[in-house]
Design a protein around this motif. Structure first.
Motif, mmCIF file in Angstrom:
data_model
loop_
_atom_site.group_PDB
_atom_site.id
_atom_site.type_symbol
_atom_site.label_atom_id
_atom_site.label_comp_id
_atom_site.label_asym_id
_atom_site.label_seq_id
_atom_site.Cartn_x
_atom_site.Cartn_y
_atom_site.Cartn_z
ATOM 1 N N CYS A 93 0.843 -1.205 0.000
ATOM 2 C CA CYS A 93 0.000 0.000 0.000
ATOM 3 C C CYS A 93 0.876 1.252 0.000
ATOM 4 C CB CYS A 93 -0.937 0.001 1.206
ATOM 5 S SG CYS A 93 -2.316 -1.156 1.030
ATOM 6 N N GLY A 94 1.964 1.198 0.758
ATOM 7 C CA GLY A 94 2.907 2.311 0.748
ATOM 8 C C GLY A 94 3.579 2.475 -0.603
ATOM 9 N N SER A 95 3.973 1.376 -1.209
ATOM 10 C CA SER A 95 4.654 1.458 -2.505
ATOM 11 C C SER A 95 3.720 1.952 -3.604
ATOM 12 C CB SER A 95 5.243 0.097 -2.885
ATOM 13 O OG SER A 95 4.231 -0.870 -3.102
ATOM 14 N N LEU A 96 2.403 1.671 -3.490
ATOM 15 C CA LEU A 96 1.461 2.192 -4.484
ATOM 16 C C LEU A 96 1.493 3.711 -4.497
ATOM 17 C CD1 LEU A 96 -0.851 1.927 -6.526
ATOM 18 C CD2 LEU A 96 -2.443 1.861 -4.589
ATOM 19 N N TYR A 97 1.487 4.312 -3.321
ATOM 20 C CA TYR A 97 1.505 5.776 -3.241
ATOM 21 C C TYR A 97 2.837 6.337 -3.757
ATOM 22 C CZ TYR A 97 1.401 10.494 -1.292
ATOM 23 O OH TYR A 97 1.449 11.854 -1.129
ATOM 24 N N VAL A 98 3.930 5.725 -3.343
ATOM 25 C CA VAL A 98 5.252 6.199 -3.784
ATOM 26 C C VAL A 98 5.395 6.059 -5.297
ATOM 27 C CG1 VAL A 98 7.741 5.781 -3.648
ATOM 28 C CG2 VAL A 98 6.348 5.724 -1.570
ATOM 29 N N LEU A 99 5.001 4.916 -5.836
ATOM 30 C CA LEU A 99 5.087 4.713 -7.283
ATOM 31 C C LEU A 99 4.176 5.684 -8.037
ATOM 32 C CD1 LEU A 99 5.131 0.795 -7.392
ATOM 33 C CD2 LEU A 99 7.014 2.326 -8.042
ATOM 34 N N THR A 100 3.016 5.984 -7.453
ATOM 35 C CA THR A 100 2.117 6.958 -8.084
ATOM 36 C C THR A 100 2.785 8.326 -8.180
ATOM 37 O OG1 THR A 100 0.120 5.813 -7.325
ATOM 38 C CG2 THR A 100 -0.100 8.151 -7.872
ATOM 39 N N LEU A 101 3.433 8.763 -7.095
ATOM 40 C CA LEU A 101 4.142 10.039 -7.116
ATOM 41 C C LEU A 101 5.235 10.042 -8.184
ATOM 42 C CD1 LEU A 101 4.602 10.776 -3.284
ATOM 43 C CD2 LEU A 101 2.862 11.695 -4.820
ATOM 44 N N LEU A 102 6.007 8.960 -8.236
ATOM 45 C CA LEU A 102 7.124 8.900 -9.176
ATOM 46 C C LEU A 102 6.647 8.815 -10.621
ATOM 47 C CD1 LEU A 102 9.497 6.456 -7.250
ATOM 48 C CD2 LEU A 102 9.712 8.935 -7.466
ATOM 49 N N PHE A 103 5.707 7.899 -10.893
ATOM 50 C CA PHE A 103 5.243 7.693 -12.264
ATOM 51 C C PHE A 103 4.552 8.952 -12.804
ATOM 52 C CE2 PHE A 103 5.167 2.984 -13.453
ATOM 53 C CZ PHE A 103 6.256 2.687 -12.631
ATOM 54 N N SER A 104 3.737 9.595 -11.951
ATOM 55 C CA SER A 104 3.043 10.796 -12.424
ATOM 56 C C SER A 104 4.021 11.951 -12.644
ATOM 57 C CB SER A 104 1.949 11.200 -11.436
ATOM 58 O OG SER A 104 2.488 11.512 -10.163
ATOM 59 N N ARG A 105 5.072 12.017 -11.846
ATOM 60 C CA ARG A 105 6.073 13.069 -12.040
ATOM 61 C C ARG A 105 6.858 12.843 -13.330
ATOM 62 N NH1 ARG A 105 10.171 13.773 -7.206
ATOM 63 N NH2 ARG A 105 8.204 14.405 -6.197
ATOM 64 N N TRP A 106 7.170 11.594 -13.617
ATOM 65 C CA TRP A 106 7.972 11.277 -14.799
ATOM 66 C C TRP A 106 7.156 11.294 -16.092
ATOM 67 C CZ3 TRP A 106 10.301 6.450 -11.973
ATOM 68 C CH2 TRP A 106 11.255 6.883 -11.033
ATOM 69 N N TRP A 107 5.915 10.757 -16.029
ATOM 70 C CA TRP A 107 5.161 10.544 -17.268
ATOM 71 C C TRP A 107 3.770 11.187 -17.282
ATOM 72 C CZ3 TRP A 107 7.471 5.739 -15.303
ATOM 73 C CH2 TRP A 107 8.704 5.465 -15.921
ATOM 74 N N GLY A 108 3.432 11.941 -16.251
ATOM 75 C CA GLY A 108 2.153 12.617 -16.239
ATOM 76 C C GLY A 108 1.065 11.798 -15.561
ATOM 77 N N VAL A 109 -0.134 12.385 -15.452
ATOM 78 C CA VAL A 109 -1.223 11.756 -14.712
ATOM 79 C C VAL A 109 -1.666 10.439 -15.357
ATOM 80 C CG1 VAL A 109 -3.083 12.961 -15.941
ATOM 81 C CG2 VAL A 109 -3.432 12.224 -13.566
ATOM 82 N N GLU A 110 -1.460 10.289 -16.676
ATOM 83 C CA GLU A 110 -1.850 9.041 -17.339
ATOM 84 C C GLU A 110 -1.113 7.831 -16.761
ATOM 85 O OE1 GLU A 110 -0.707 11.707 -18.824
ATOM 86 O OE2 GLU A 110 -2.061 12.368 -20.439
ATOM 87 N N ALA A 111 0.054 8.080 -16.162
ATOM 88 C CA ALA A 111 0.879 6.975 -15.651
ATOM 89 C C ALA A 111 0.441 6.496 -14.272
ATOM 90 C CB ALA A 111 2.341 7.404 -15.602
ATOM 91 N N VAL A 112 -0.569 7.136 -13.674
ATOM 92 C CA VAL A 112 -1.028 6.727 -12.340
ATOM 93 C C VAL A 112 -1.451 5.261 -12.338
ATOM 94 C CG1 VAL A 112 -2.867 7.052 -10.640
ATOM 95 C CG2 VAL A 112 -1.659 9.033 -11.560
ATOM 96 N N THR A 113 -2.212 4.849 -13.349
ATOM 97 C CA THR A 113 -2.659 3.450 -13.377
ATOM 98 C C THR A 113 -1.524 2.492 -13.740
ATOM 99 O OG1 THR A 113 -3.486 3.849 -15.620
ATOM 100 C CG2 THR A 113 -5.084 3.940 -13.830
ATOM 101 N N TRP A 114 -0.487 2.983 -14.430
ATOM 102 C CA TRP A 114 0.673 2.124 -14.692
ATOM 103 C C TRP A 114 1.472 1.893 -13.411
ATOM 104 C CZ3 TRP A 114 0.870 -0.939 -18.598
ATOM 105 C CH2 TRP A 114 0.211 -0.589 -19.791
ATOM 106 N N ALA A 115 1.442 2.853 -12.499
ATOM 107 C CA ALA A 115 2.053 2.641 -11.184
ATOM 108 C C ALA A 115 1.322 1.526 -10.444
ATOM 109 C CB ALA A 115 2.002 3.945 -10.377
ATOM 110 N N TYR A 116 -0.012 1.528 -10.543
ATOM 111 C CA TYR A 116 -0.849 0.474 -9.963
ATOM 112 C C TYR A 116 -0.485 -0.889 -10.562
ATOM 113 C CZ TYR A 116 -5.331 -2.203 -10.081
ATOM 114 O OH TYR A 116 -6.319 -3.168 -10.041
ATOM 115 N N ALA A 117 -0.276 -0.949 -11.881
ATOM 116 C CA ALA A 117 0.081 -2.214 -12.550
ATOM 117 C C ALA A 117 1.451 -2.701 -12.100
ATOM 118 C CB ALA A 117 0.040 -2.027 -14.065
ATOM 119 N N PHE A 118 2.404 -1.794 -12.042
ATOM 120 C CA PHE A 118 3.762 -2.178 -11.640
ATOM 121 C C PHE A 118 3.776 -2.664 -10.193
ATOM 122 C CE2 PHE A 118 8.128 -1.145 -10.203
ATOM 123 C CZ PHE A 118 8.834 -1.950 -11.102
#
Length: 425
Positions: free
Chosen positions: A371-396
């Motif tokens: 659960c912690g990594s989901l939030y951290v990955l969301t911050l990182l993915f959205s910063r690198w690739w934009g809001v579209e990457a939020v669900t890719w953080a969920y997949a990863f």
């Protein structure tokens, strides 16, 4: 009870529930809009956190031990009385606290003390809310699938009409009230169905708790507390990040995608709860569990993949039919969400083994970490690739979870059963 028969029977309830949910999506899209969707998501997450302390936390334990004690009614009765005592006591305590601090909860979760009144509605019926969850768990553990299906259908249909009326009449406040009360009222339908069986009496819910049973249920309480604290909190943090960074309408689009995901996966996820948890709880050897896991990968996982593929191919039609023109940007979240959903089901088949065997330390540890990594990955993915990457953080995140479930659950099953039997430490 076998997997195919259970899935077909459960599929009837899921189909009706899915249709009602999709219908409600349309109603809510029209009457509360994208920003209102985000508020509804926040409120549902709040209820998930709050109800864990009302007895809902031990429902998986009730399913497990009701199934495990399938040939011992006396032990089942001690289980149900203990669970009922915990549910009623916890609900009364929660009701008082929620009623006193309703405005503060409104500000915390809904950003408005004027919406705090919905928590008063919830507090007024929380005892029945908890008892409904308990009765559904008993039906599940007893493998009374037909009654379980009827109870769920009744709840779905009732939720649709209540939400439709209140959302149309009172907008966002009405929609939130409907979410707060519909399960409480559904209790009376579920109780009526239970009383029609020859193995249940209402007196089985009342009596002094058994301390030995309470200790067993406490393990499930701890798992549920961690899950109820971590999962909704992670979702709230992700939603807040999207809302603050990209706007609350965008957070509403993400919430709409999340609700679509829950709707189309409902057959798969409820089959895991209805069939897998009681079934795995009965098994006594690692070989039997591994065989049941393989059955899941042969039957359940392909269904999830086909459903996901259909959702992606029909995404334009889905958004147009189930929402409004305002929700067209939801399309940007489909690809990552559907890949993540597939990985979620793949990992959950093994995660239910962990739950059924009460692997408490492993469950708590992985729940907190991921659960912690989901939030951290969301911050990182959205910063690198934009809001579209939020669900890719969920997949990863679920890809990593799959690896951990295989390494820590499947590969260690033999040692776990040896330890239970006293053969190994």
């Amino acid at each position: 009870m076998n997997l195919v028969r259970t899935s077909l029977l459960n599929g009837i309830a899921v189909l009706i529930k899915m249709l009602t949910l999709l219908g409600l999506n349309k109603v809510l899209a029209v009457y509360v809009g994208p920003a209102g969707y985000a508020a509804i998501g926040q409120f549902q997450n709040a209820l998930q956190v709050i109800t864990v302390f009302t007895g809902g936390a031990i429902s998986n334990g009730v399913v497990k031990y009701t199934a495990e004690y399938h040939d011992r009614l006396d032990r089942q009765i001690r289980l149900w009385r203990t669970a009922s005592f915990c549910a009623i006591l916890g609900s009364l305590i929660v009701a008082v606290i929620v009623a006193i601090y309703n405005k503060e909860l409104g500000v915390l979760f809904l950003k408005s003390d004027e919406l705090g009144g919905v928590f008063i509605w919830f507090a007024s019926g929380v005892v029945f809310f908890s008892l409904n969850i308990l009765l559904l768990a008993i039906l599940n553990g007893k493998k009374a699938i037909i009654l379980y299906v009827v109870a769920n259908i009744s709840g779905s249909v009732f939720a649709f009409f209540v939400t439709f009326y209140l959302a149309v009449s009172y907008g966002l406040f009405g929609a939130l009230v409907s979410l707060a009360i519909y399960q409480s009222i559904s209790f009376f339908v579920t109780l009526f169905l239970c009383l029609r069986t020859d193995w249940f009496k209402i007196s089985y819910l009342f009596g002094w708790p058994d301390l030995g049973v309470a200790r067993k249920l406490f393990s499930f309480f701890m798992m549920a507390v961690v899950s109820a604290a971590c999962v909704p909190t992670a979702q709230i943090l992700v939603r807040n990040h999207i809302g603050v960074t990209y706007g609350w309408e965008v957070a509403g689009y993400w919430e709409a995608m999340w609700r679509l995901s829950a709707a189309y996966l409902m057959l798969v996820t409820t089959t895991l709860g209805v069939y897998y948890l009681p079934k795995l709880s009965e098994l006594i050897t690692a070989r039997e569990v591994k065989h049941e896991v393989m059955q899941g990968y042969k039957f359940i996982f392909p269904v999830a993949l086909l459903a996901g593929a259909a959702m992606y191919l029909l995404r334009d039609l889905v958004v147009a039919v189930l929402f409004s023109a305002d929700f067209y940007p939801v399309r940007m979240f489909f690809a990552g969400q559907i890949v993540g959903d597939g990985l979620k089901i793949f990992s959950w088949i093994l995660a239910y083994v962990m739950l059924s065997q009460a692997m408490v330390k492993l469950f708590i540890t992985t729940e907190i970490i991921f659960c912690g990594s989901l939030y951290v990955l969301t911050l990182l993915f959205s910063r690198w690739w934009g809001v579209e990457a939020v669900t890719w953080a969920y997949a990863f995140n679920y890809a990593l979870y799959c690896v951990v479930m295989y390494a820590c659950v499947y590969r260690r099953l033999d040692g776990h059963f040896d330890a239970k039997s006293g053969i190994a430490g």
